[in-house]
Design a protein around this motif. Sequence first.
Motif, PDB file in Angstrom:
ATOM      1  N   ILE A   1       0.831  -1.206   0.000  1.00  0.00           N
ATOM      2  CA  ILE A   1       0.000   0.000   0.000  1.00  0.00           C
ATOM      3  C   ILE A   1       0.870   1.261   0.000  1.00  0.00           C
ATOM      4  O   ILE A   1       0.485   2.293  -0.553  1.00  0.00           O
ATOM      5  CB  ILE A   1      -0.948  -0.003   1.220  1.00  0.00           C
ATOM      6  N   SER A   2       2.048   1.168   0.579  1.00  0.00           N
ATOM      7  CA  SER A   2       2.947   2.329   0.624  1.00  0.00           C
ATOM      8  C   SER A   2       3.400   2.783  -0.757  1.00  0.00           C
ATOM      9  O   SER A   2       3.898   3.897  -0.916  1.00  0.00           O
ATOM     10  CB  SER A   2       4.173   1.994   1.483  1.00  0.00           C
ATOM     11  N   GLU A   3       3.208   1.937  -1.790  1.00  0.00           N
ATOM     12  CA  GLU A   3       3.550   2.311  -3.157  1.00  0.00           C
ATOM     13  C   GLU A   3       2.482   3.217  -3.790  1.00  0.00           C
ATOM     14  O   GLU A   3       2.676   3.728  -4.887  1.00  0.00           O
ATOM     15  CB  GLU A   3       3.723   1.056  -4.014  1.00  0.00           C
ATOM     16  N   GLY A   4       1.334   3.377  -3.116  1.00  0.00           N
ATOM     17  CA  GLY A   4       0.278   4.242  -3.631  1.00  0.00           C
ATOM     18  C   GLY A   4      -0.872   3.502  -4.286  1.00  0.00           C
ATOM     19  O   GLY A   4      -1.778   4.127  -4.831  1.00  0.00           O
ATOM     20  N   CYS A   5      -0.855   2.163  -4.220  1.00  0.00           N
ATOM     21  CA  CYS A   5      -1.948   1.407  -4.834  1.00  0.00           C
ATOM     22  C   CYS A   5      -3.178   1.409  -3.931  1.00  0.00           C
ATOM     23  O   CYS A   5      -3.093   1.683  -2.731  1.00  0.00           O
ATOM     24  CB  CYS A   5      -1.514  -0.026  -5.133  1.00  0.00           C
ATOM     25  N   LEU A   6      -4.314   1.081  -4.540  1.00  0.00           N
ATOM     26  CA  LEU A   6      -5.560   1.014  -3.789  1.00  0.00           C
ATOM     27  C   LEU A   6      -5.469  -0.049  -2.700  1.00  0.00           C
ATOM     28  O   LEU A   6      -4.951  -1.144  -2.922  1.00  0.00           O
ATOM     29  CB  LEU A   6      -6.707   0.675  -4.743  1.00  0.00           C
ATOM     30  N   ASN A   7      -5.995   0.272  -1.547  1.00  0.00           N
ATOM     31  CA  ASN A   7      -6.082  -0.698  -0.454  1.00  0.00           C
ATOM     32  C   ASN A   7      -7.289  -1.608  -0.726  1.00  0.00           C
ATOM     33  O   ASN A   7      -8.339  -1.482  -0.122  1.00  0.00           O
ATOM     34  CB  ASN A   7      -6.231   0.037   0.881  1.00  0.00           C
ATOM     35  N   GLY A   8      -7.110  -2.515  -1.676  1.00  0.00           N
ATOM     36  CA  GLY A   8      -8.225  -3.278  -2.223  1.00  0.00           C
ATOM     37  C   GLY A   8      -8.773  -4.352  -1.306  1.00  0.00           C
ATOM     38  O   GLY A   8      -8.021  -5.050  -0.627  1.00  0.00           O
ATOM     39  N   ILE A   9     -10.090  -4.509  -1.331  1.00  0.00           N
ATOM     40  CA  ILE A   9     -10.753  -5.544  -0.540  1.00  0.00           C
ATOM     41  C   ILE A   9     -10.445  -6.931  -1.111  1.00  0.00           C
ATOM     42  O   ILE A   9     -10.117  -7.858  -0.370  1.00  0.00           O
ATOM     43  CB  ILE A   9     -12.277  -5.305  -0.511  1.00  0.00           C
ATOM     44  N   MET A  10     -10.530  -7.077  -2.444  1.00  0.00           N
ATOM     45  CA  MET A  10     -10.210  -8.364  -3.047  1.00  0.00           C
ATOM     46  C   MET A  10      -8.725  -8.671  -2.922  1.00  0.00           C
ATOM     47  O   MET A  10      -8.336  -9.834  -2.811  1.00  0.00           O
ATOM     48  CB  MET A  10     -10.664  -8.398  -4.513  1.00  0.00           C
ATOM     49  N   ARG A  11      -7.896  -7.663  -2.954  1.00  0.00           N
ATOM     50  CA  ARG A  11      -6.457  -7.852  -2.736  1.00  0.00           C
ATOM     51  C   ARG A  11      -6.210  -8.598  -1.436  1.00  0.00           C
ATOM     52  O   ARG A  11      -5.422  -9.546  -1.376  1.00  0.00           O
ATOM     53  CB  ARG A  11      -5.764  -6.488  -2.711  1.00  0.00           C
ATOM     54  N   LYS A  12      -6.888  -8.164  -0.391  1.00  0.00           N
ATOM     55  CA  LYS A  12      -6.742  -8.800   0.917  1.00  0.00           C
ATOM     56  C   LYS A  12      -7.164 -10.265   0.870  1.00  0.00           C
ATOM     57  O   LYS A  12      -6.498 -11.142   1.445  1.00  0.00           O
ATOM     58  CB  LYS A  12      -7.595  -8.042   1.952  1.00  0.00           C
TER      59      LYS A  12
END
Length: 277
Positions: free
Chosen positions: A199-210
């Motif tokens: 997330i520190s790279e600026g990407c979306l804190n995605g729900i599906m990512r989790k």
Amino acid sequence: MINFNGVIVDSNLQLSVNNRSFLYGDGVFETLKIVDNTILFFEDHYFRLMASMRIVRMEIPMSFTLEFLENQILSLTRQLGIENSARVRITVYRNEGGYYAPSQNSVSFIIQASPLLDKTYKIEKSNFEVDLYKDFVVTKQLLSTLKTTNKMIQVTASVFAKENQLDSCLLINDSKNVIESISGNLFMLMGNTLITPPISEGCLNGIMRKQIISFAKQIETIEVIEGEISPFDLQKADELFITNVITGIQPITKYRKKEFEVKLAVQLLEKLNNGIN
């Protein structure tokens, strides 16, 4: 029909020209998937929405409990007769008043819903080609990780993709690292290592990512890490795929002249469907 501040009204609702979401992108939103009258991963969506509102200094109404918003969402899908399979968007915006500096921090919300053909997740496109979008970059900051109503980079990248007969584009940050696609988080398989940008790279804190990180960690032969991805890494990858709550997993089959296999994505898709059934 839509839900406007807790009241089901005609979808032709006219908003004021002074609406702050329209004027300044002063709003946040969540996109949800409904299956059999249940909002998938709703607690994660709810807490991300609350966190987003706090970060942009919106006033969170006392009524905005998890149970209240769940009822508001499901009451709309039931009235529309699409509670078995639906896509829902809830947008929360700061009420009008002021210019850049708002005159108040109270909010309104709108819930929209439309039917989905499939309850289960499946690979929607067997051929999916992408390229880098380099006209604008995503900054490595907290706001970039939120779903706000200011998505101009994603909009212009979508136009670029259409102009170049691409299915999507990959976005880069101000360090020239690849962080996500237009509409989802990015995963890269290299050997036995599955990498997704932190997330520190600026990407979306995605729900599906989790969810996908969790399912991938259940596979003994796969090591899951959060790490930087350079454009050069894409050429060496064995597999690339994109994740979001509506699509689930979309494998990337071609990036420039490199073509990718589709194996782990299918395995994870099966785990995802088993996890929600």
